[in-house]
Design an enzyme around this catalytic site. Structure first.
Site, PDB file in Angstrom:
ATOM      1  N   HIS A 148      44.273  -2.996 -53.451  1.00 19.06           N
ATOM      2  CA  HIS A 148      43.415  -1.934 -54.009  1.00 19.06           C
ATOM      3  C   HIS A 148      43.786  -1.629 -55.461  1.00 19.06           C
ATOM      4  CE1 HIS A 148      40.895  -0.391 -50.767  1.00 19.06           C
ATOM      5  NE2 HIS A 148      41.908  -0.401 -49.926  1.00 19.06           N
ATOM      6  N   GLY A 167      46.739   4.156 -44.183  1.00 20.07           N
ATOM      7  CA  GLY A 167      47.133   3.815 -45.544  1.00 20.07           C
ATOM      8  C   GLY A 167      46.028   4.180 -46.510  1.00 20.07           C
ATOM      9  N   GLN A 188      41.244   4.923 -54.128  1.00 18.82           N
ATOM     10  CA  GLN A 188      40.254   5.238 -53.088  1.00 18.82           C
ATOM     11  C   GLN A 188      39.790   6.699 -53.177  1.00 18.82           C
ATOM     12  OE1 GLN A 188      42.741   3.214 -49.827  1.00 18.82           O
ATOM     13  NE2 GLN A 188      40.672   2.951 -49.082  1.00 18.82           N
ATOM     14  N   HIS A 193      47.652  -4.943 -48.195  1.00 22.16           N
ATOM     15  CA  HIS A 193      46.274  -4.432 -48.233  1.00 22.16           C
ATOM     16  C   HIS A 193      46.144  -3.358 -49.321  1.00 22.16           C
ATOM     17  CE1 HIS A 193      42.472  -2.885 -46.223  1.00 22.16           C
ATOM     18  NE2 HIS A 193      42.834  -1.843 -46.967  1.00 22.16           N
ATOM     19  N   GLU A 194      47.099  -2.422 -49.325  1.00 20.85           N
ATOM     20  CA  GLU A 194      47.035  -1.310 -50.292  1.00 20.85           C
ATOM     21  C   GLU A 194      47.301  -1.789 -51.718  1.00 20.85           C
ATOM     22  OE1 GLU A 194      45.682   1.211 -49.287  1.00 20.85           O
ATOM     23  OE2 GLU A 194      45.996   1.060 -47.135  1.00 20.85           O
ATOM     24  N   CYS A 253      39.571  -0.596 -43.392  1.00 18.92           N
ATOM     25  CA  CYS A 253      39.796   0.116 -44.657  1.00 18.92           C
ATOM     26  C   CYS A 253      38.950   1.386 -44.666  1.00 18.92           C
ATOM     27  CB  CYS A 253      39.388  -0.791 -45.819  1.00 18.92           C
ATOM     28  SG  CYS A 253      39.561  -0.045 -47.443  1.00 18.92           S
ATOM     29  N   LEU A 254      39.540   2.487 -45.114  1.00 23.33           N
ATOM     30  CA  LEU A 254      38.794   3.755 -45.150  1.00 23.33           C
ATOM     31  C   LEU A 254      37.599   3.686 -46.102  1.00 23.33           C
ATOM     32  CD1 LEU A 254      41.676   6.392 -45.076  1.00 23.33           C
ATOM     33  CD2 LEU A 254      40.032   5.888 -43.263  1.00 23.33           C
TER      34      LEU A 254
HETATM   35  C1  Y12 Z   1      46.758  -2.864 -41.340  1.00 22.40           C
HETATM   36  C2  Y12 Z   1      45.610  -3.242 -41.994  1.00 22.40           C
HETATM   37  C3  Y12 Z   1      45.067  -2.444 -42.971  1.00 22.40           C
HETATM   38  C4  Y12 Z   1      45.697  -1.274 -43.316  1.00 22.40           C
HETATM   39  C5  Y12 Z   1      45.093  -0.447 -44.406  1.00 22.40           C
HETATM   40  C6  Y12 Z   1      44.806   0.962 -44.014  1.00 22.40           C
HETATM   41  N1  Y12 Z   1      43.595   1.045 -43.274  1.00 22.40           N
HETATM   42  C7  Y12 Z   1      43.182   2.190 -42.673  1.00 22.40           C
HETATM   43  O1  Y12 Z   1      43.883   3.177 -42.725  1.00 22.40           O
HETATM   44  C8  Y12 Z   1      41.873   2.169 -42.011  1.00 22.40           C
HETATM   45  C9  Y12 Z   1      41.450   3.222 -41.318  1.00 22.40           C
HETATM   46  C10 Y12 Z   1      40.103   3.351 -40.764  1.00 22.40           C
HETATM   47  C11 Y12 Z   1      39.786   4.525 -40.087  1.00 22.40           C
HETATM   48  C12 Y12 Z   1      38.498   4.735 -39.601  1.00 22.40           C
HETATM   49  O2  Y12 Z   1      38.227   5.868 -38.882  1.00 22.40           O
HETATM   50  C13 Y12 Z   1      37.514   6.908 -39.482  1.00 22.40           C
HETATM   51  O3  Y12 Z   1      37.021   6.796 -40.569  1.00 22.40           O
HETATM   52  C14 Y12 Z   1      37.403   8.154 -38.688  1.00 22.40           C
HETATM   53  C15 Y12 Z   1      37.527   3.790 -39.814  1.00 22.40           C
HETATM   54  O4  Y12 Z   1      36.204   4.050 -39.426  1.00 22.40           O
HETATM   55  C16 Y12 Z   1      35.729   3.814 -38.185  1.00 22.40           C
HETATM   56  O5  Y12 Z   1      36.328   3.104 -37.414  1.00 22.40           O
HETATM   57  C17 Y12 Z   1      34.427   4.419 -37.880  1.00 22.40           C
HETATM   58  C18 Y12 Z   1      37.837   2.608 -40.459  1.00 22.40           C
HETATM   59  C19 Y12 Z   1      39.127   2.392 -40.938  1.00 22.40           C
HETATM   60  C20 Y12 Z   1      46.840  -0.902 -42.670  1.00 22.40           C
HETATM   61  C21 Y12 Z   1      47.375  -1.704 -41.675  1.00 22.40           C
HETATM   62 CO    CO Z   2      41.778  -0.213 -47.870  1.00 23.15          CO
END
Ligand code: Y12
Ligand code: CO
Length: 171
Positions: free
Chosen positions: A141, A45, A50, A137-138, A95-96
């Protein structure tokens, strides 16, 4: 085009986003950039703020049971609002904009939402499970809020200390 994801504590993440008024080619380019950026970062997401764009635009693509993010489950969400919310659920969120940090957060379990698609078509639906969590969550933001603001005082202090150390060490 893959855009740079703003990382906490970038002050732009605190901005309040505004409704999209024209469902035009510029919006479609923003959506394409957001999707490319989300996939390039292994996210599920992303909110426009962001990538530094203060508009009420989200993309969410939850993985299916095989862990694949398919086109059928891709949601482009413009000017979202929550109409009703029920129950509560706790989920470990990430969260990214705060990579490598995962914390338990309490959310509403099911929500009724209204938003628009890329052509301005209105959509109303009931969401539950991971989609309801991702949507909330989004949506946060878009109001300049991050999931770490929902942590207890002590957990937030611990996070801030570790995050400062991580930034200092350039990780
Ligand atoms: C449930 C809870 C929160 C959400 C919001 C969307 N969150 C994400 O998309 C998070 C992604 C994420 C990805 C990562 O990986 C990389 O950066 C390669 C990360 O970093 C590491 O783990 C190193 C952190 C978060 C949706 C549903
Ligand atoms: Co986020």
């Amino acid at each position: 085009m893959v855009r740079e994801v703003l990382i906490y504590p970038d002050r732009r993440l605190k901005l309040i986003s505004h409704d999209v008024e024209s469902f035009d080619a510029k919006l479609h380019t923003l959506l394409e950039d957001m999707k490319e950026t989300m996939y390039a970062s292994d996210g599920i997401g992303l909110a426009a703020i962001q990538i530094g764009v203060a508009q009420n635009v989200l993309v969410i693509n939850l993985p299916d049971e095989d862990g694949e993010q398919t086109l059928e489950s891709l949601e482009e969400i413009i000017n979202p609002v929550i109409l009703e919310a029920h129950g509560s659920v706790t989920y470990q969120e990430g969260c990214l904009s705060i990579p490598s940090v995962y914390e338990d957060v309490e959310r509403k379990e099911s929500i009724r939402v209204r938003y628009f698609d890329r052509d301005g078509g209105m959509i109303e639906k009931e969401l539950e499970g991971l989609m309801a969590i991702a949507f909330q969550h989004e949506l946060d933001h878009l109001q300049g809020h991050l999931f770490i603001e929902k942590l207890s005082y002590l957990k937030r202090k611990k996070f801030e200390k570790e995050w400062k150390k991580k930034i200092k060490e350039g990780k």
